[in-house]
Structure formats: structure tokens, C-alpha cells
Design an enzyme around this catalytic site. Structure first.
Site, short mmCIF file in Angstrom:
data_model
loop_
_atom_site.label_atom_id
_atom_site.label_comp_id
_atom_site.label_asym_id
_atom_site.label_seq_id
_atom_site.Cartn_x
_atom_site.Cartn_y
_atom_site.Cartn_z
N GLU A 26 -6.77 4.57 7.62
CA GLU A 26 -6.54 6.00 7.37
C GLU A 26 -7.77 6.63 6.71
O GLU A 26 -8.09 7.80 6.95
CB GLU A 26 -5.28 6.19 6.52
N ASN A 49 0.86 -1.19 0.00
CA ASN A 49 0.00 0.00 0.00
C ASN A 49 0.90 1.24 0.00
O ASN A 49 1.53 1.54 1.01
CB ASN A 49 -0.90 -0.02 1.25
N TRP A 50 0.89 1.93 -1.13
CA TRP A 50 1.77 3.10 -1.24
C TRP A 50 1.21 4.33 -0.52
O TRP A 50 1.90 5.34 -0.39
CB TRP A 50 1.99 3.46 -2.71
N LYS A 51 -0.06 4.30 -0.13
CA LYS A 51 -0.71 5.48 0.45
C LYS A 51 -0.54 6.66 -0.51
O LYS A 51 -0.56 6.45 -1.72
CB LYS A 51 -0.15 5.79 1.84
N HIS A 100 -9.44 1.16 4.56
CA HIS A 100 -8.16 1.30 5.27
C HIS A 100 -8.38 2.22 6.47
O HIS A 100 -9.16 3.17 6.40
CB HIS A 100 -7.10 1.87 4.33
N GLU A 137 -5.62 -5.39 10.27
CA GLU A 137 -4.59 -4.38 10.51
C GLU A 137 -4.86 -3.69 11.85
O GLU A 137 -5.67 -2.73 11.91
CB GLU A 137 -4.59 -3.33 9.41
N SER A 185 3.26 -2.69 10.20
CA SER A 185 4.72 -2.72 10.41
C SER A 185 5.36 -4.05 9.98
O SER A 185 6.31 -4.51 10.63
CB SER A 185 5.06 -2.38 11.87
N GLY A 234 2.77 -1.34 4.26
CA GLY A 234 2.83 0.09 3.96
C GLY A 234 4.26 0.54 3.72
O GLY A 234 4.80 0.41 2.63
N GLY A 235 4.90 1.02 4.77
CA GLY A 235 6.23 1.62 4.64
C GLY A 235 7.24 0.77 3.89
O GLY A 235 7.97 1.28 3.02
N GLY A 253 2.26 1.81 10.64
CA GLY A 253 3.20 2.92 10.53
C GLY A 253 3.90 3.26 11.83
O GLY A 253 4.50 4.33 11.95
C1 PEP Z 1 -0.70 -0.05 5.80
O1 PEP Z 1 -0.53 1.00 5.23
O2 PEP Z 1 -1.73 -0.72 5.60
C2 PEP Z 1 0.33 -0.53 6.72
C3 PEP Z 1 0.18 -1.69 7.31
O3 PEP Z 1 1.42 0.29 6.91
P1 PEP Z 1 2.81 -0.12 7.63
O4 PEP Z 1 3.27 -1.41 6.99
O5 PEP Z 1 3.74 1.03 7.32
O6 PEP Z 1 2.53 -0.29 9.07
#
Ligand code: PEP
Length: 252
Positions: A98, A10-12, A96, A168, A213, A234-235, A174
Site C-alpha cells: 500500500e 498490520n492494523w493499517k 508494504h 505478500e 488474506s 491485515g484484516g 485484502g
Molecule cells: C496486509 O495488510 O499486509 C495484509 C496481508 O492484509 P490482509 O491480511 O487483509 O490480506
């Protein structure tokens, strides 16, 4: 039942088209032999067409990060499922945390979006998860029950197995604070049990991802858990090298 592991990045709201092209030219050679793993990048709307074109014929699928439930209408700023399928987009991330936190997305809306995505031919990734205070208050199962049951409420039974659910925990997104293997397994098994409450066969086929994470150094342990069928990343999905390592961990 054996379920194909599914790793989605997920690039956000990161990566211009130029950044996206650089990423994909780095990623494709690293995942070209990753048989047995489904791989997707979930990209901003403006990167969709370029990424569909650049991944054609590869094993990388392209997902959007949101859509409206209606096929068309007076909804300024929104994008519909048919608009995504016209571009050959494969699926869409829905709900998501966010989007729930910053844009007020509700379970009611998701109850409409998930079946709308399926009806248009998109694979929906329905995101669910509890906050830290909900976990501390022993409210995790109540929250997941509500989100999963409402999100899947209007999905035709025969299509239930096509939905991907991403567990999640919000406190892990994050933050660098990953769920323990026990926490991830327990919650993903609970999500599967909730699907079984609707249809037992679909529950065996449905893929449940863990997200929060996930990094190259913790992916293997999480992905080995019996009810974890992949990861929403994500990251660590912003860099082709680290994302490819997570894909590799899913092959083990
Ligand atoms: C996400 O954006 O869904 C996510 C899990 O981010 P991260 O891996 O950075 O925690």
C-alpha cells in the site's frame, strides 16, 4: 535450523487509541501462553506509545508501519528510526504494497530504510510481492528478485539474519483470495534462496512470512509450510479473537 514463528498484525490506518486499548486488553489474555511464537502488532504512529505501555512485560511486540531513512531532517510529516526506538518500538514494516502503490515508495528508498532501521535497533519487516498481472505474465520471480536484492543490498552481512521478509502477493492482500499452499511455499522458498545468494547461513536463519488474506481457517495450512515462518496479517488482525487464533495456529 528451527526458526521461531512470527505472527505480525498490520492494523493499517485503523484504530484510534481508545480502539487500540480495547483490542489489546482483549488480546493479551489470549496470547499469554503462546510460548514459541513471536507476536507483534504494527500500529499507526498515534497508537505507538499507548501500545508500548500496554504491552510492557507481555509477549506482544509493537511495530510501526513506516519510517524515513534519515535520523532527522527537513522531511515534513515523516518519522525517523531514533524517534521510534525512543518509544521502545520493537520494529517497523517497510515497503508494504500500500505504501508502494499509494505513496510511491520505491526499492531505492527501501535500500536505505532497511539498514537504517537495523542500525537504530529496529527489526525491519521488508514486504515484497507481485501483482496479479505480473504473476500471470510469469514475472513473479523477476519481481521478487529485484525487490529482495535491492531491499537488502546495503544490509551488513552480519545483520542479514535479523531482517524479516514478508512475501505478500498483492492480489491476495485484502481480497480474500489467498495464495495456495504451493504458491506460498514456492515464493517463500524463492525469497530464502535469494537471501542465500547473499549469505547461505543468514538464509537459514532469516524469517520469511506469508501475507495475504490469512484467516483463522487457513492459517494452520500456510504456517505448516517448510519455508513459511509466520504471517503478516491485515484484516484478521483487527479483531483480538481472530488474531489470537492465528497465533495459536503458529504453535501447532
Ligand atoms: C496486509 O495488510 O499486509 C495484509 C496481508 O492484509 P490482509 O491480511 O487483509 O490480506
Amino acid at each position: 535450523m528451527s526458526r521461531t514463528p512470527f505472527i505480525a498484525g498490520n492494523w493499517k490506518m485503523y484504530k484510534t487509541q481508545a480502539d487500540a486499548e480495547m483490542f489489546i486488553s482483549g488480546l493479551l489474555p489470549q496470547v499469554s501462553s503462546s510460548e514459541g511464537v513471536d507476536v507483534a502488532i504494527c500500529v499507526p504512529f498515534t497508537d505507538l506509545q499507548a501500545m508500548v505501555d500496554s504491552t510492557r512485560g507481555s509477549r506482544v511486540q509493537v511495530f510501526a508501519q513506516n519510517m524515513h531513512h534519515a535520523a532527522e531532517g527537513a522531511f515534513t510529516g515523516e518519522v525517523s528510526a531514533p524517534m521510534l526506538t525512543e518509544l521502545d518500538v520493537h520494529g517497523v514494516v517497510l515497503g508494504h504494497s500500500e505504501r508502494r502503490q499509494f505513496f510511491g515508495e520505491t526499492d531505492r528508498e527501501l535500500a536505505l530504510k532497511v539498514p537504517a532501521a537495523l542500525a537504530a535497533g529496529l527489526v525491519p519487516i521488508l514486504c515484497v510481492g507481485e501483482t496479479e498481472s505480473e504473476r500471470e505474465a510469469g514475472e513473479t520471480e523477476r519481481k521478487l528478485r529485484h525487490q529482495v536484492q535491492e531491499g537488502l543490498e546495503q544490509v551488513p552481512r552480519e545483520r542479514l539474519a535479523e531482517v524479516v521478509v514478508a512475501y505478500e502477493p498483492i492480489w491476495a492482500i485484502g481480497t480474500g483470495k489467498v495464495a495456495t499452499p504451493d504458491q506460498a511455499q514456492e515464493a517463500c522458498a524463492f525469497v530464502r534462496a535469494l537471501v542465500a545468494g547473499i549469505d547461505a547461513d543468514a538464509a537459514q536463519a532469516v524469517r520469511v512470512q506469508y501475507g495475504g488474506s490469512v484467516k483463522p481457517d487457513n492459517a494452520a495450512e500456510l504456517l505448516a509450510l517448510p519455508d513459511v515462518d509466520g504471517a503478516l496479517v491485515g484484516g484478521a488482525a483487527l479483531d483480538p479473537g481472530s488474531f489470537a487464533k492465528i497465533v495459536e495456529a503458529a504453535r501447532a
